[in-house]
Design a protein around this motif. Structure first.
Motif, PDB file in Angstrom:
ATOM      1  N   LYS A 452     -16.854   6.943 -18.879  1.00  0.00           N
ATOM      2  CA  LYS A 452     -15.266   7.178 -19.022  1.00  0.00           C
ATOM      3  C   LYS A 452     -14.690   8.775 -18.841  1.00  0.00           C
ATOM      4  O   LYS A 452     -15.424   9.165 -19.743  1.00  0.00           O
ATOM      5  N   ASN A 453     -14.021   8.808 -18.055  1.00  0.00           N
ATOM      6  CA  ASN A 453     -13.755  10.144 -17.803  1.00  0.00           C
ATOM      7  C   ASN A 453     -12.355  10.525 -17.837  1.00  0.00           C
ATOM      8  O   ASN A 453     -11.364   9.925 -17.197  1.00  0.00           O
ATOM      9  N   THR A 454     -11.802  11.453 -18.789  1.00  0.00           N
ATOM     10  CA  THR A 454     -10.398  11.943 -18.990  1.00  0.00           C
ATOM     11  C   THR A 454     -10.207  13.030 -18.850  1.00  0.00           C
ATOM     12  O   THR A 454     -10.855  14.180 -19.224  1.00  0.00           O
ATOM     13  N   SER A 455      -8.951  13.599 -18.082  1.00  0.00           N
ATOM     14  CA  SER A 455      -8.768  15.003 -17.923  1.00  0.00           C
ATOM     15  C   SER A 455      -7.183  14.848 -17.897  1.00  0.00           C
ATOM     16  O   SER A 455      -6.477  14.115 -17.562  1.00  0.00           O
ATOM     17  N   ALA A 456      -6.908  16.003 -18.384  1.00  0.00           N
ATOM     18  CA  ALA A 456      -5.301  16.309 -18.704  1.00  0.00           C
ATOM     19  C   ALA A 456      -5.122  17.894 -18.438  1.00  0.00           C
ATOM     20  O   ALA A 456      -6.123  18.448 -18.860  1.00  0.00           O
ATOM     21  N   ASN A 479      -6.613  23.183 -19.626  1.00  0.00           N
ATOM     22  CA  ASN A 479      -7.235  21.840 -19.021  1.00  0.00           C
ATOM     23  C   ASN A 479      -7.984  21.524 -20.105  1.00  0.00           C
ATOM     24  O   ASN A 479      -8.679  21.980 -20.682  1.00  0.00           O
ATOM     25  N   TYR A 480      -7.898  20.053 -20.145  1.00  0.00           N
ATOM     26  CA  TYR A 480      -8.744  19.207 -21.336  1.00  0.00           C
ATOM     27  C   TYR A 480      -9.684  18.353 -20.448  1.00  0.00           C
ATOM     28  O   TYR A 480      -9.025  17.509 -19.603  1.00  0.00           O
ATOM     29  N   ASP A 481     -10.901  18.274 -20.701  1.00  0.00           N
ATOM     30  CA  ASP A 481     -11.808  17.243 -20.039  1.00  0.00           C
ATOM     31  C   ASP A 481     -12.783  16.472 -21.165  1.00  0.00           C
ATOM     32  O   ASP A 481     -13.280  17.142 -22.107  1.00  0.00           O
ATOM     33  N   LYS A 482     -12.852  15.313 -20.898  1.00  0.00           N
ATOM     34  CA  LYS A 482     -13.479  14.500 -22.047  1.00  0.00           C
ATOM     35  C   LYS A 482     -14.384  13.422 -21.209  1.00  0.00           C
ATOM     36  O   LYS A 482     -13.788  12.654 -20.323  1.00  0.00           O
ATOM     37  N   LYS A 483     -15.315  13.242 -21.105  1.00  0.00           N
ATOM     38  CA  LYS A 483     -16.597  12.299 -20.454  1.00  0.00           C
ATOM     39  C   LYS A 483     -17.487  11.916 -21.586  1.00  0.00           C
ATOM     40  O   LYS A 483     -18.065  12.296 -22.520  1.00  0.00           O
ATOM     41  N   ASN A 524     -21.953  12.557 -24.539  1.00  0.00           N
ATOM     42  CA  ASN A 524     -20.373  12.805 -24.457  1.00  0.00           C
ATOM     43  C   ASN A 524     -20.281  14.297 -24.298  1.00  0.00           C
ATOM     44  O   ASN A 524     -21.172  15.192 -24.722  1.00  0.00           O
ATOM     45  N   PHE A 525     -19.286  14.516 -23.586  1.00  0.00           N
ATOM     46  CA  PHE A 525     -18.625  15.975 -23.434  1.00  0.00           C
ATOM     47  C   PHE A 525     -17.396  15.924 -23.505  1.00  0.00           C
ATOM     48  O   PHE A 525     -16.437  15.062 -23.046  1.00  0.00           O
ATOM     49  N   SER A 526     -16.924  17.053 -24.089  1.00  0.00           N
ATOM     50  CA  SER A 526     -15.632  17.251 -24.288  1.00  0.00           C
ATOM     51  C   SER A 526     -15.187  18.901 -24.386  1.00  0.00           C
ATOM     52  O   SER A 526     -16.067  19.642 -24.841  1.00  0.00           O
ATOM     53  N   ASP A 527     -14.123  19.333 -23.771  1.00  0.00           N
ATOM     54  CA  ASP A 527     -13.924  20.805 -23.786  1.00  0.00           C
ATOM     55  C   ASP A 527     -12.605  21.147 -23.437  1.00  0.00           C
ATOM     56  O   ASP A 527     -11.802  20.333 -22.395  1.00  0.00           O
ATOM     57  N   TRP A 528     -11.837  22.293 -23.884  1.00  0.00           N
ATOM     58  CA  TRP A 528     -10.816  22.912 -23.303  1.00  0.00           C
ATOM     59  C   TRP A 528     -11.029  24.009 -22.720  1.00  0.00           C
ATOM     60  O   TRP A 528     -11.982  24.746 -23.079  1.00  0.00           O
ATOM     61  N   ASN A 529     -10.287  24.536 -21.610  1.00  0.00           N
ATOM     62  CA  ASN A 529     -10.481  25.823 -21.050  1.00  0.00           C
ATOM     63  C   ASN A 529      -8.886  26.371 -20.617  1.00  0.00           C
ATOM     64  O   ASN A 529      -8.075  25.477 -20.279  1.00  0.00           O
ATOM     65  N   PHE A 530      -8.920  27.469 -20.162  1.00  0.00           N
ATOM     66  CA  PHE A 530      -7.943  27.956 -19.984  1.00  0.00           C
ATOM     67  C   PHE A 530      -8.300  29.008 -18.778  1.00  0.00           C
ATOM     68  O   PHE A 530      -9.503  29.652 -18.642  1.00  0.00           O
ATOM     69  N   SER A 531      -7.586  29.059 -17.643  1.00  0.00           N
ATOM     70  CA  SER A 531      -7.956  29.525 -16.547  1.00  0.00           C
ATOM     71  C   SER A 531      -6.486  30.366 -15.682  1.00  0.00           C
ATOM     72  O   SER A 531      -5.426  29.853 -16.340  1.00  0.00           O
ATOM     73  N   GLY A 532      -6.797  31.223 -14.705  1.00  0.00           N
ATOM     74  CA  GLY A 532      -5.418  31.959 -14.351  1.00  0.00           C
ATOM     75  C   GLY A 532      -6.094  32.525 -13.095  1.00  0.00           C
ATOM     76  O   GLY A 532      -7.142  32.789 -12.637  1.00  0.00           O
ATOM     77  N   PHE A 554     -12.700  27.276 -14.217  1.00  0.00           N
ATOM     78  CA  PHE A 554     -13.792  26.699 -14.546  1.00  0.00           C
ATOM     79  C   PHE A 554     -14.010  25.345 -13.803  1.00  0.00           C
ATOM     80  O   PHE A 554     -12.939  24.890 -13.470  1.00  0.00           O
ATOM     81  N   LYS A 555     -14.923  25.169 -13.686  1.00  0.00           N
ATOM     82  CA  LYS A 555     -15.616  23.638 -13.458  1.00  0.00           C
ATOM     83  C   LYS A 555     -16.039  22.848 -14.634  1.00  0.00           C
ATOM     84  O   LYS A 555     -16.951  23.259 -15.406  1.00  0.00           O
ATOM     85  N   SER A 556     -15.425  21.890 -14.819  1.00  0.00           N
ATOM     86  CA  SER A 556     -15.940  20.960 -16.019  1.00  0.00           C
ATOM     87  C   SER A 556     -17.225  20.743 -16.124  1.00  0.00           C
ATOM     88  O   SER A 556     -17.924  20.653 -15.055  1.00  0.00           O
ATOM     89  N   GLY A 557     -17.645  20.657 -17.443  1.00  0.00           N
ATOM     90  CA  GLY A 557     -19.055  20.081 -17.920  1.00  0.00           C
ATOM     91  C   GLY A 557     -19.555  18.831 -17.266  1.00  0.00           C
ATOM     92  O   GLY A 557     -18.531  17.967 -16.806  1.00  0.00           O
ATOM     93  N   GLY A 558     -20.609  18.294 -17.497  1.00  0.00           N
ATOM     94  CA  GLY A 558     -20.935  16.943 -16.960  1.00  0.00           C
ATOM     95  C   GLY A 558     -21.946  16.237 -17.567  1.00  0.00           C
ATOM     96  O   GLY A 558     -22.377  16.974 -18.716  1.00  0.00           O
TER      97      GLY A 558
END
Length: 811
Positions: A452-456, A479-483, A524-532, A554-558
């Motif tokens: 299950k992969n959620t990203s916002a 960006n927020y990613d959760k796996k 499980n993996f989850s993380d916030w990141n800021f890019s620009g 950033f490229k999301s973790g996995g």
């Protein structure tokens, strides 16, 4: 032999005639229209049937979510128009790479597909549901999360924009390496129809059609479909049939509602299916590893009384004894709305997509019953929602957006060993096991994998004209990613008995567990990141534009959902179940110029991208189920220079040439898997330092080039008819086809040449003969190290010479 005659000598009279046909087209960036259409796409519906090559000032792109011309947009982008795609036979991403030197595409089957730009994007040849793609594929603003979708035929395409470098501040899903932004032809309120039929050798048949027109003053409908079929390019002597065939079909329906000039909604639905007899690899060579000689390929094959049908890979024969299947289905529904407001254009995109994958593979690549089943059927559903606002006021312009993504994947796989597995996979020093086929015969691992992969994300890109010539364009992304993933592999012996890892396992059980071992873990993996990013653009003159960009991305973790290594007691090393995000620093400068009254174009871009915690493939060359997993390399760097040149001195002649120099390497990777020649022995190192060595799949030099000449003729009373002669080709230098460079898996450089000769009437019809890979160049798409590190190297051979006719009409 029968199969060689079929490839090279079938239809001899037609072959003699068609081999004399010279064909081609001019480059990328078709002169679709000088003015944008209402929906932000080029007014391609009125474009001539033929390709026009020059990178013209009027070529419209929407790469930055606003209508701009390709020469003024301050980023490295290649635009390939629909007419050029049709003319060159670039009907999928694999063929598109022949037109865009910085785009790399590798596919041993639809699931095992990698799309990279400048050497970055996804690990080469690794199937893992728990990782992200670094190159985003967007079709009509909808993000396609599976690289398998890029193996389908392009369907009624208006243009493709290949954006190079990080694009996360402009696109919904984060794209650290680049993006393919594909725009379909939109429904029209004027009736129109297109149709195309191609036939060629190897049983090639391709048909495409599209019809569009109004249903009312406010509703317009467009329906498009395509069908491609071709016999296989490799003959399987074990099953008496051609394999690696093509069997694609697809359709799309679009309904456009435009109640007034400021509001429009497009409802789209598509369905695509592939059913090729695919995908086989052929014997290429063997190389010496550090295993004992009696456990290397030559001795193992001799002990089994086996010989491959040919040691020349370009005989194009195999004897794989497992029926092949690559059933691949994808489709979905989307609703895209655009509303003009006082603040700008509000765009909303709501989409659901699915992907079904049902394969059958022969993972030993030989005519021996070693691995008799290796199938991992998978189903995916994804939901996306994007909302953005694009506008401008005076010197200021902006794009702000929000994006949500949810994905569910379920894979249920099986791997089963056969009667020849014991002799091929077990140590001859234990004759009781080695000579007993029942030890491994029927040994089966049943896998159940879910994700299950959620990203916002929220993102924004701004532009401000500091002066009439100088502008600054900053962008940001949060960006927020959760796996959440589950891996469960259950192993049974040939009698159906459950195998577990215990201190008192028998010698027989230990031999079985050394090939297929049970494993279960939750990760499980989850993380916030800021890019620009920030871009400075300066217009030296109306035809000379410069820019400089810095991006932090950033490229999301996995999650490793192929399984992970185990300790001596058989326990999963769960610390390896997740991989950290990649950290990207990107630098780029470029200049875009036109000369000779805009008849010529010369663009230059130089870039450097540094990645920390690069997600690299690791392989332990095990004989069992672990085909690879991800780990973080300390640092990777790619840098290079890209040149685009085109010239159109008159309506009668045009030419183009694109070049890319790409130097991509591991800066620091001290715990990498060793090359096969350094692996397999009792004293072989557990890992190797490959710092300074090349990344896989990247040629230092790559080129695409072409030219077209035409003469006016009068045909059936037509005053705008043309006879044309053209050529297009590409070259790439040698590259590594293994995550760790190996002497056995370098693919030597090659050049492909395509010709075309035809008659056309602009905007009405085009009939031509074509020859692709005209000089029948022998080349490999990919080389791979067979499991077990026996020294066996197998490969995917590239297409041989093909030829045929195409008839295309527009009404």
């Amino acid at each position: 032999m029968q199969f060689r005659a079929r490839l090279h000598g079938a239809c001899a009279p037609a072959s003699l005639v068609l081999s004399l046909l010279l064909a081609g087209t001019a480059h990328a960036s078709d002169n679709a229209a000088a003015a944008p259409a209402a929906d932000g796409a080029a007014a391609e519906g009125q474009a001539p049937v033929q390709a026009a090559p020059a990178l013209d000032e009027g070529i419209v792109v929407t790469a930055r979510r606003r209508v701009e011309t390709v020469q003024t947009v301050p980023l490295a982008v290649t635009v390939v128009g629909g007419p050029h795609i049709d003319a060159t036979g670039a009907f999928n991403v694999g063929r598109l790479t022949q037109l865009t030197p910085t785009l790399q595409f590798y596919s041993s089957n639809p699931r095992n597909t990698s799309v990279n730009i400048r050497g970055l994007g996804a690990p080469l040849g690794l199937t893992n549901d728990g990782i992200e793609q670094g190159v985003g594929v967007y079709i009509d603003d909808v993000y396609y999360s599976r690289a398998a979708s890029s193996t389908f035929d392009f369907l009624d395409v208006s243009r493709i924009e290949v954006l190079r470098g990080p694009q996360g501040t402009l696109f919904g899903k984060n794209t650290t390496a680049g993006a393919l932004n594909i725009t379909s032809r939109a429904p029209t309120f004027e009736p129109e129809a297109r149709a195309e039929v191609s036939v060629g050798n190897m049983g090639f048949v391709q048909a495409k059609a599209a019809v569009s027109g109004p249903l009312s003053d406010t509703l317009a409908l467009r329906v498009a479909g395509s069908f491609t079929r071709r016999d296989g390019s490799i003959y399987n002597v074990a099953q008496g049939q051609w394999v690696n065939s093509q069997d694609n079909k697809g359709g799309r329906v679009q309904l456009l509602w435009r109640p007034n000039g400021g509001v429009e909604f497009t409802l789209s639905g598509d369905y695509n299916q592939q059913d090729p007899n695919c995908c086989a690899m052929v014997y290429v060579r063997t190389g010496t590893t550090q295993r004992p000689l009696n456990r290397q390929y030559a001795a193992l094959a001799a002990a089994a009384g086996y010989a491959v049908p040919s040691t020349n890979p370009f005989d194009r024969v195999t004897d794989e004894d497992v029926a092949l299947r690559a059933h691949n289905v994808t489709g979905g529904v989307s609703l895209r709305g655009k509303i003009e407001t006082g603040l700008g254009t509000v765009t909303t995109i709501t989409a659901w997509r699915f992907w079904d994958w049902n394969p059958s593979n022969d993972r030993d690549y030989l005519g021996l019953p070693i691995t008799v089943r290796s199938n991992n059927p998978s189903h995916q559903d994804q939901w996306t929602q994007e909302l953005r606002l694009t506008g401008e006021s005076g010197r200021f312009n902006y794009t702000v957006g929000a994006f949500g993504f949810y994905q569910k994947i379920h894979t249920s796989g099986v791997q089963e060993q056969g009667a020849a597995a014991s002799k091929f996979l077990l140590n001859p020093s234990n004759p009781a096991l080695y000579n007993d086929p029942s030890v491994l015969n029927g040994l089966t691992a049943t896998n159940d994998i879910s994700l299950k992969n959620t990203s916002a994300a929220i993102y924004a890109k701004f532009g401000y004209k500091l002066t009439s010539k100088l502008s600054i364009q900053p962008g940001v992304r949060i960006n927020y990613d959760k796996k959440d993933g589950v891996y469960n592999s259950v192993v049974n012996d040939g009698a159906g008995n459950l195998l577990t890892v215990r201190p008192d396992n028998t010698a027989r059980e230990k031999a079985q567990l050394g090939v297929l071992a049970p494993q279960y873990f939750v990760a499980n993996f989850s993380d916030w990141n800021f890019s620009g990013d920030v871009t400075l653009a300066y217009d030296i003159s109306p035809v000379v534009h410069t820019y400089a960009t810095y991006a932090r991305s950033f490229k999301s973790g996995g999650i490793n959902l192929n399984g992970v290594p185990a300790d001596a007691n058989g326990n999963a090393l769960t610390q390896l179940a997740t991989v950290k995000p990649e950290r990207v620093n990107h630098y780029e400068v470029g200049i875009k110029t036109q000369f000779w009254d805009r008849k010529g174009t010369f663009n230059l871009a130089a870039f450097r991208t540094e990645i920390g915690d690069y997600q690299a493939q690791v392989s332990n060359y095990a004989v069992g189920a672990l085909r690879g997993y991800l780990a973080n390399a300390d640092k990777v760097r790619t840098q290079g220079v890209e040149v685009d040149f085109s010239l159109r001195p008159s309506e009668r002649f045009s030419l183009y040439s694109n070049a890319a120099y790409t130097d991509a390497k591991y800066v620091r990777f001290t715990n990498a898997p060793c090359a096969p020649e350094l692996s397999g022995g009792a004293t072989s190192p557990g890992s190797c330092d490959i710092s300074g060595q090349a990344l896989p799949g990247v040629s230092k030099w790559s080129f695409s080039y072409g030219a077209e000449a035409n003469l006016p003729v009068s045909f059936l009373g037509g005053s705008e008819d043309q006879v044309y002669l053209g050529f297009d080709g590409n070259y790439r230098s040698r590259f590594s086809s293994n995550p760790t460079p190996s002497a056995y898996t370098w693919i030597e450089g090659y050049a492909l040449s395509n010709f075309r000769l035809g008659l056309r009437r602009q905007g009405r019809f085009d009939i031509y003969g074509w020859v692709r890979n005209a000089f029948d160049t022998h080349y490999f798409d990919q080389l791979a190290v067979a499991s077990g590190n026996t020294g066996l190297i197998v490969g995917m051979v590239g297409d041989p010479r093909t030829y045929g006719f195409t008839l295309r009409g527009q009404f």
